[in-house]
Scaffold this active site. Sequence first.
Site, PDB file in Angstrom:
ATOM      1  N   ASP A  39      -0.359  31.664  32.462  1.00 17.36           N
ATOM      2  CA  ASP A  39       0.412  31.997  33.666  1.00 17.36           C
ATOM      3  C   ASP A  39      -0.538  31.918  34.848  1.00 17.36           C
ATOM      4  OD1 ASP A  39       3.281  33.732  34.183  1.00 17.36           O
ATOM      5  OD2 ASP A  39       1.769  33.819  35.780  1.00 17.36           O
ATOM      6  N   VAL A  73       8.200  28.313  34.079  1.00 17.17           N
ATOM      7  CA  VAL A  73       7.730  28.877  35.356  1.00 17.17           C
ATOM      8  C   VAL A  73       8.917  28.972  36.312  1.00 17.17           C
ATOM      9  CG1 VAL A  73       5.438  27.851  34.955  1.00 17.17           C
ATOM     10  CG2 VAL A  73       7.025  26.713  36.518  1.00 17.17           C
ATOM     11  N   VAL A  74       8.622  29.368  37.511  1.00 16.19           N
ATOM     12  CA  VAL A  74       9.652  29.575  38.529  1.00 16.19           C
ATOM     13  C   VAL A  74      10.557  28.326  38.676  1.00 16.19           C
ATOM     14  CG1 VAL A  74       8.012  28.877  40.306  1.00 16.19           C
ATOM     15  CG2 VAL A  74       9.925  30.304  40.942  1.00 16.19           C
ATOM     16  N   GLU A  75      11.845  28.583  38.981  1.00 13.69           N
ATOM     17  CA  GLU A  75      12.833  27.490  39.054  1.00 13.69           C
ATOM     18  C   GLU A  75      12.699  26.744  40.385  1.00 13.69           C
ATOM     19  OE1 GLU A  75      14.406  26.319  36.661  1.00 13.69           O
ATOM     20  OE2 GLU A  75      16.566  26.133  36.911  1.00 13.69           O
ATOM     21  N   SER A 102      17.043  25.896  33.824  1.00 12.45           N
ATOM     22  CA  SER A 102      18.474  26.115  33.626  1.00 12.45           C
ATOM     23  C   SER A 102      19.288  25.191  34.506  1.00 12.45           C
ATOM     24  CB  SER A 102      18.864  27.536  34.040  1.00 12.45           C
ATOM     25  OG  SER A 102      18.209  28.476  33.274  1.00 12.45           O
ATOM     26  N   HIS A 123      16.212  24.241  26.510  1.00 14.09           N
ATOM     27  CA  HIS A 123      16.802  25.352  27.271  1.00 14.09           C
ATOM     28  C   HIS A 123      17.165  26.510  26.356  1.00 14.09           C
ATOM     29  CE1 HIS A 123      20.223  27.010  29.956  1.00 14.09           C
ATOM     30  NE2 HIS A 123      19.077  27.520  30.337  1.00 14.09           N
TER      31      HIS A 123
HETATM   32  P1  NAD Z   1      10.096  34.806  35.609  1.00 14.05           P
HETATM   33  O1  NAD Z   1      10.054  34.948  37.063  1.00 14.05           O
HETATM   34  O2  NAD Z   1      10.363  36.018  34.762  1.00 14.05           O
HETATM   35  O3  NAD Z   1       8.703  34.168  35.106  1.00 14.05           O
HETATM   36  C1  NAD Z   1       8.108  33.040  35.683  1.00 14.05           C
HETATM   37  C2  NAD Z   1       6.601  33.133  35.424  1.00 14.05           C
HETATM   38  O4  NAD Z   1       6.021  31.893  35.798  1.00 14.05           O
HETATM   39  C3  NAD Z   1       5.919  34.217  36.251  1.00 14.05           C
HETATM   40  O5  NAD Z   1       5.139  35.041  35.388  1.00 14.05           O
HETATM   41  C4  NAD Z   1       5.029  33.430  37.231  1.00 14.05           C
HETATM   42  O6  NAD Z   1       3.803  34.085  37.536  1.00 14.05           O
HETATM   43  C5  NAD Z   1       4.790  32.152  36.456  1.00 14.05           C
HETATM   44  N1  NAD Z   1       4.466  30.995  37.273  1.00 14.05           N
HETATM   45  C6  NAD Z   1       5.032  30.613  38.444  1.00 14.05           C
HETATM   46  N2  NAD Z   1       4.501  29.436  38.857  1.00 14.05           N
HETATM   47  C7  NAD Z   1       3.594  29.073  37.916  1.00 14.05           C
HETATM   48  C8  NAD Z   1       2.745  27.952  37.762  1.00 14.05           C
HETATM   49  N3  NAD Z   1       2.722  26.974  38.655  1.00 14.05           N
HETATM   50  N4  NAD Z   1       1.953  27.892  36.673  1.00 14.05           N
HETATM   51  C9  NAD Z   1       1.975  28.886  35.756  1.00 14.05           C
HETATM   52  N5  NAD Z   1       2.764  29.982  35.850  1.00 14.05           N
HETATM   53  C10 NAD Z   1       3.552  30.060  36.917  1.00 14.05           C
HETATM   54  O7  NAD Z   1      11.153  33.659  35.314  1.00 14.05           O
HETATM   55  P2  NAD Z   1      12.072  33.452  34.015  1.00 14.05           P
HETATM   56  O8  NAD Z   1      13.326  34.227  34.177  1.00 14.05           O
HETATM   57  O9  NAD Z   1      11.257  33.641  32.788  1.00 14.05           O
HETATM   58  O10 NAD Z   1      12.463  31.915  34.193  1.00 14.05           O
HETATM   59  C11 NAD Z   1      11.548  30.879  33.912  1.00 14.05           C
HETATM   60  C12 NAD Z   1      12.302  29.575  33.759  1.00 14.05           C
HETATM   61  O11 NAD Z   1      13.266  29.699  32.715  1.00 14.05           O
HETATM   62  C13 NAD Z   1      13.072  29.131  34.996  1.00 14.05           C
HETATM   63  O12 NAD Z   1      13.038  27.733  35.081  1.00 14.05           O
HETATM   64  C14 NAD Z   1      14.484  29.626  34.702  1.00 14.05           C
HETATM   65  O13 NAD Z   1      15.447  28.895  35.384  1.00 14.05           O
HETATM   66  C15 NAD Z   1      14.559  29.392  33.223  1.00 14.05           C
HETATM   67  N6  NAD Z   1      15.538  30.219  32.504  1.00 14.05           N
HETATM   68  C16 NAD Z   1      15.690  31.535  32.815  1.00 14.05           C
HETATM   69  C17 NAD Z   1      16.622  32.293  32.096  1.00 14.05           C
HETATM   70  C18 NAD Z   1      16.796  33.751  32.392  1.00 14.05           C
HETATM   71  O14 NAD Z   1      17.852  34.296  32.013  1.00 14.05           O
HETATM   72  N7  NAD Z   1      15.849  34.416  33.030  1.00 14.05           N
HETATM   73  C19 NAD Z   1      17.371  31.706  31.054  1.00 14.05           C
HETATM   74  C20 NAD Z   1      17.148  30.370  30.727  1.00 14.05           C
HETATM   75  C21 NAD Z   1      16.227  29.635  31.472  1.00 14.05           C
END
Ligand code: NAD
Length: 477
Positions: A39, A73-75, A102, A123
């Site tokens: 991360d 990571v962030v969307e 997503s 996904h």
């Molecule tokens: P989150 O915010 O909980 O976690 C994202 C993590 O990525 C954070 O710890 C952040 O520090 C890290 N990060 C950001 N930029 C980075 C980089 N360049 N390199 C390394 N680490 C980095 O987010 P999440 O809810 O776990 O979602 C992550 C992905 O999964 C997104 O694309 C989201 O759309 C997808 N997703 C989320 C869900 C959900 O319900 N939360 C479900 C399916 C898919």
Amino acid sequence: MSAPTGSTPRRVGVVGAGTMGSGIARVAADAGHPVCIYDSVPGAAAGAVTHPDIRAVTRLAHLHDCEIVIEAVVEDLQVKRDLFAELSTVVAPSCVLATNTSALSPTAIAAGLPGPERFVGMHFFNPPERMQLVEVVAAAQTAPEVVGTVRELAVAWGKKPVTASATPGFIVNRIARPFYGEALRLLEEQVADAATVDAILTEAGGFRLGPFALMDLIGHDVNQAVTRSVWMAFGYDPRYAPSSLQQELVDAGRLGRKTGRGVFRYEDRRPLVPPPVTEPPREPPAFLSARPPELETLLDRCSVPIEPAEGDRVELPSGAVLVRTDGTPAGVLAARLTQPVIVLDRAFDDQTTTRIAIARSDDCSETQLAEAVGLLQSGGLAVSLVEDTPGLVVARTVAMLVNQAADALLQAVASSPDIDLAMVLGTGYPLGPLAWGERYGAGLVLAVLDNLWSWYHDPRYRATPLLRRWALSGELL
Ligand code: NAD
């Protein structure tokens, strides 16, 4: 540059140690894989996982010997593109690169990457440890053997994979939109209040959670963001248009359970849901004429003698007519029959349903309504009277979901078994929407859609050509 060989990857890398990344890492480690997690926030990876078989690493370069790297990571398209560009210089050319996005297009993320054929969407659903579904998303550039490899890997991790094309929302987030969207419309138009819509869809519709309770749980900000992204990706197609009511909730900070108030209020995260609108006890009529097939099962539950008579509708002694909805509003039928009409919603199972929604034409008297209510109550049903609207609550919602599923099939988003499996596992619906369409009959689904269309003249309600063909031939092609 050598493409992935198709053999199942062993060493797993995860990038992003948030909600999804940490869960995915645990799933892989539980399946016996050595897992490294990275991360960009120092300490975040180490803090997120305590699993003995997961190594938190401090640099992306430490993932160099991984055979698959899953990004969570962030969307944000640019962040993901930059990340994969850097990863491509770190890992071997045979390493599979997967994104857990997503809503972004895997095709757009892969554009410009060296060796984009090894790039794929994987996904997972939240929480990854508990949710069995994984949508394996083939970008335009993805090699078919990479899809096969990732499917096998998902199975080895105890998951149920489905394959989807890289279209907006993939399978679940696309097809599920009307479950929320129609509920919001019903509320906007004051057809029924939120608690009543939820009660009708859970008790009669067979859904595990009502749409308002579910949106409160997901968070209106998150739910609306998904709707918006699918809507925009489809060129502002009215099918996916966001709700101004939901925008109001977001603007007011009423995001749901997490803020203590959404559609419902929460105390200690427990919902304080008002009771659904339910008719008071009424006397059943002395007798009924006719027992049309559509109402047979419900009427068999009722303790009212039926006079032997032919007919496709039930005449109540006081002169009103009782019919099952095909989407025609009660008022339209009443004008056609020159008689007051009470329309009954559909139920998932007429034998066991505990509630049913009804609507009446404006000329239906209180006495006529009371007779219909008494009849249904004699069968042990709670009755919710809603405003007159095409397809009431259950039939309207289900017809819209079936139409969405048929449209996804038409556009080759996924196969019909994968569509149904994804919807059952991803949303907890009691039946896949295509199987639901078979159960209703495509003709009925189409009738509900066409009635919605002629009532609203909103292209949101246009039936997909595949549904029309399905209704004509009786078979889903
Ligand atoms: P989150 O915010 O909980 O976690 C994202 C993590 O990525 C954070 O710890 C952040 O520090 C890290 N990060 C950001 N930029 C980075 C980089 N360049 N390199 C390394 N680490 C980095 O987010 P999440 O809810 O776990 O979602 C992550 C992905 O999964 C997104 O694309 C989201 O759309 C997808 N997703 C989320 C869900 C959900 O319900 N939360 C479900 C399916 C898919």
